[in-house]
Design a protein around this motif. Structure first.
Motif, PDB file in Angstrom:
ATOM      1  N   LEU A 146      51.147 -21.421 -52.640  1.00 45.73           N
ATOM      2  CA  LEU A 146      50.155 -22.227 -53.328  1.00 45.73           C
ATOM      3  C   LEU A 146      50.130 -21.890 -54.813  1.00 45.73           C
ATOM      4  CD1 LEU A 146      47.678 -24.189 -52.959  1.00 45.73           C
ATOM      5  CD2 LEU A 146      46.287 -22.100 -52.747  1.00 45.73           C
ATOM      6  N   ARG A 147      50.114 -22.942 -55.638  1.00 47.38           N
ATOM      7  CA  ARG A 147      49.962 -22.772 -57.086  1.00 47.38           C
ATOM      8  C   ARG A 147      49.418 -24.070 -57.670  1.00 47.38           C
ATOM      9  NH1 ARG A 147      55.142 -21.325 -60.512  1.00 47.38           N
ATOM     10  NH2 ARG A 147      55.566 -23.530 -60.215  1.00 47.38           N
ATOM     11  N   ASP A 148      48.359 -23.958 -58.434  1.00 40.60           N
ATOM     12  CA  ASP A 148      47.786 -25.115 -59.137  1.00 40.60           C
ATOM     13  C   ASP A 148      47.518 -26.302 -58.217  1.00 40.60           C
ATOM     14  OD1 ASP A 148      47.996 -23.633 -61.509  1.00 40.60           O
ATOM     15  OD2 ASP A 148      50.025 -24.389 -61.888  1.00 40.60           O
ATOM     16  N   GLY A 149      47.009 -26.028 -57.014  1.00 39.78           N
ATOM     17  CA  GLY A 149      46.675 -27.101 -56.087  1.00 39.78           C
ATOM     18  C   GLY A 149      47.851 -27.690 -55.331  1.00 39.78           C
ATOM     19  N   VAL A 150      49.031 -27.101 -55.491  1.00 40.54           N
ATOM     20  CA  VAL A 150      50.232 -27.554 -54.791  1.00 40.54           C
ATOM     21  C   VAL A 150      50.560 -26.532 -53.707  1.00 40.54           C
ATOM     22  CG1 VAL A 150      52.703 -28.040 -55.008  1.00 40.54           C
ATOM     23  CG2 VAL A 150      51.123 -28.729 -56.831  1.00 40.54           C
ATOM     24  N   LEU A 151      50.709 -27.000 -52.469  1.00 37.10           N
ATOM     25  CA  LEU A 151      51.064 -26.134 -51.349  1.00 37.10           C
ATOM     26  C   LEU A 151      52.442 -26.510 -50.828  1.00 37.10           C
ATOM     27  CD1 LEU A 151      50.344 -23.965 -49.224  1.00 37.10           C
ATOM     28  CD2 LEU A 151      49.283 -25.797 -47.871  1.00 37.10           C
ATOM     29  N   ILE A 152      53.350 -25.543 -50.868  1.00 39.49           N
ATOM     30  CA  ILE A 152      54.659 -25.689 -50.217  1.00 39.49           C
ATOM     31  C   ILE A 152      54.433 -25.177 -48.797  1.00 39.49           C
ATOM     32  CG2 ILE A 152      57.101 -25.069 -50.260  1.00 39.49           C
ATOM     33  CD1 ILE A 152      56.095 -26.599 -52.776  1.00 39.49           C
ATOM     34  N   ALA A 153      54.486 -26.076 -47.811  1.00 37.16           N
ATOM     35  CA  ALA A 153      53.973 -25.744 -46.479  1.00 37.16           C
ATOM     36  C   ALA A 153      55.005 -25.638 -45.375  1.00 37.16           C
ATOM     37  CB  ALA A 153      52.927 -26.779 -46.079  1.00 37.16           C
ATOM     38  N   GLY A 154      56.260 -25.970 -45.636  1.00 37.05           N
ATOM     39  CA  GLY A 154      57.212 -25.976 -44.526  1.00 37.05           C
ATOM     40  C   GLY A 154      56.730 -26.925 -43.445  1.00 37.05           C
ATOM     41  N   ASP A 155      56.894 -26.532 -42.185  1.00 33.76           N
ATOM     42  CA  ASP A 155      56.479 -27.392 -41.079  1.00 33.76           C
ATOM     43  C   ASP A 155      55.051 -27.103 -40.611  1.00 33.76           C
ATOM     44  OD1 ASP A 155      58.878 -28.655 -41.181  1.00 33.76           O
ATOM     45  OD2 ASP A 155      59.660 -27.857 -39.301  1.00 33.76           O
ATOM     46  N   HIS A 156      54.286 -26.382 -41.402  1.00 37.24           N
ATOM     47  CA  HIS A 156      52.882 -26.152 -41.048  1.00 37.24           C
ATOM     48  C   HIS A 156      52.115 -27.469 -40.998  1.00 37.24           C
ATOM     49  CE1 HIS A 156      48.718 -24.913 -41.207  1.00 37.24           C
ATOM     50  NE2 HIS A 156      48.576 -25.456 -42.404  1.00 37.24           N
ATOM     51  N   LEU A 157      52.374 -28.351 -41.927  1.00 34.77           N
ATOM     52  CA  LEU A 157      51.672 -29.629 -42.008  1.00 34.77           C
ATOM     53  C   LEU A 157      52.718 -30.715 -42.233  1.00 34.77           C
ATOM     54  CD1 LEU A 157      48.546 -30.111 -42.005  1.00 34.77           C
ATOM     55  CD2 LEU A 157      48.722 -30.458 -44.457  1.00 34.77           C
ATOM     56  N   LEU A 158      52.754 -31.675 -41.331  1.00 39.42           N
ATOM     57  CA  LEU A 158      53.674 -32.801 -41.450  1.00 39.42           C
ATOM     58  C   LEU A 158      52.867 -34.083 -41.443  1.00 39.42           C
ATOM     59  CD1 LEU A 158      56.412 -31.596 -38.940  1.00 39.42           C
ATOM     60  CD2 LEU A 158      56.464 -31.405 -41.436  1.00 39.42           C
ATOM     61  N   ARG A 159      53.341 -35.069 -42.170  1.00 42.08           N
ATOM     62  CA  ARG A 159      52.563 -36.300 -42.356  1.00 42.08           C
ATOM     63  C   ARG A 159      52.593 -37.223 -41.148  1.00 42.08           C
ATOM     64  NH1 ARG A 159      53.571 -40.442 -47.349  1.00 42.08           N
ATOM     65  NH2 ARG A 159      51.947 -41.930 -46.811  1.00 42.08           N
ATOM     66  N   ARG A 160      53.752 -37.416 -40.553  1.00 47.93           N
ATOM     67  CA  ARG A 160      53.888 -38.434 -39.512  1.00 47.93           C
ATOM     68  C   ARG A 160      53.946 -37.887 -38.093  1.00 47.93           C
ATOM     69  NH1 ARG A 160      54.883 -43.300 -41.920  1.00 47.93           N
ATOM     70  NH2 ARG A 160      55.702 -43.206 -44.040  1.00 47.93           N
ATOM     71  N   ILE A 161      54.311 -36.637 -37.930  1.00 50.68           N
ATOM     72  CA  ILE A 161      54.412 -36.070 -36.583  1.00 50.68           C
ATOM     73  C   ILE A 161      53.600 -34.783 -36.507  1.00 50.68           C
ATOM     74  CG2 ILE A 161      56.683 -37.101 -36.126  1.00 50.68           C
ATOM     75  CD1 ILE A 161      57.890 -34.309 -36.642  1.00 50.68           C
TER      76      ILE A 161
END
Length: 197
Positions: A58-73
């Protein structure tokens, strides 16, 4: 037959599991990161559930999340040998952490960026609440294995790789129910089964 998987299906699952072995790489003497560690201005967040030890940055409101959170599945959350005992409990806590952090954008491991992470996290929490109810509906006073429950929840017609994920996901949901007092586990190292409490 630890989880009641028939021998012929077990053989297919083992063969499919070995197909992933070439993709696994180990780092020798890695520098371990934990919640709050910083790398190049990015703060590490521990987000276990989809995978043990899963980290987001996390930096400046941006989260690099990997497969923790996916949009469609929905990310797979399974219980595997040697994994943490309650991966679904871990995942639900990680989703709550995402809601708390409320990043303005999430970049997942694949798929489109997510611009409303708290809403997506709440959708995934609700998905698993419904899926837990599905698992409860598959239980009774008669002991059932995770494999048998997976047939009820995911259906009979799955390819071996899909069945492997279905059984692992079923186990994660059954163990969450056990931890919450909503199901009971019995058996030994050779065969584990679950019942309604």
């Amino acid at each position: 037959m630890r989880h009641g998987v028939p021998a012929d299906v077990t053989e297919d699952l083992i063969i499919q599991g070995h197909a992933f072995a070439p993709f696994i790489r180990y780092a020798i003497d890695p520098d371990l990161l934990h919640e709050g560690s910083e790398v190049g201005g990015w703060q590490a967040l521990e987000l276990p559930g989809h995978a043990d030890g899963h980290l987001g940055f996390l930096r400046d409101g941006v989260l690099i999340a990997g497969d923790h959170l996916l949009r469609r599945i929905t990310p797979a959350v399974g219980l595997y040998p040697e994994s943490r005992p309650d991966p679904l409990g871990d995942y639900l806590a990680s989703l709550e952490r995402t809601i708390e952090v409320a990043p303005r954008v999430v970049y997942p491991g694949h798929g489109e960026p997510i611009h409303d992470a708290p809403t997506r996290a709440r959708e995934l929490i609700e998905h698993h609440r419904i899926r837990l109810d599905d698992h409860i509906a598959a239980l009774s006073a008669e002991p059932r294995t995770a494999y048998e429950v997976s047939l009820h929840v995911f259906g009979n017609e799955l390819a071996p790789t899909q069945r492997r994920f279905a059984v692992a996901e079923t186990l994660s949901h059954l163990e969450r129910l056990v931890h919450g007092g909503r199901a009971a586990r019995s058996g030994d190292d050779n065969r584990v089964s679950y019942t309604s409490p």
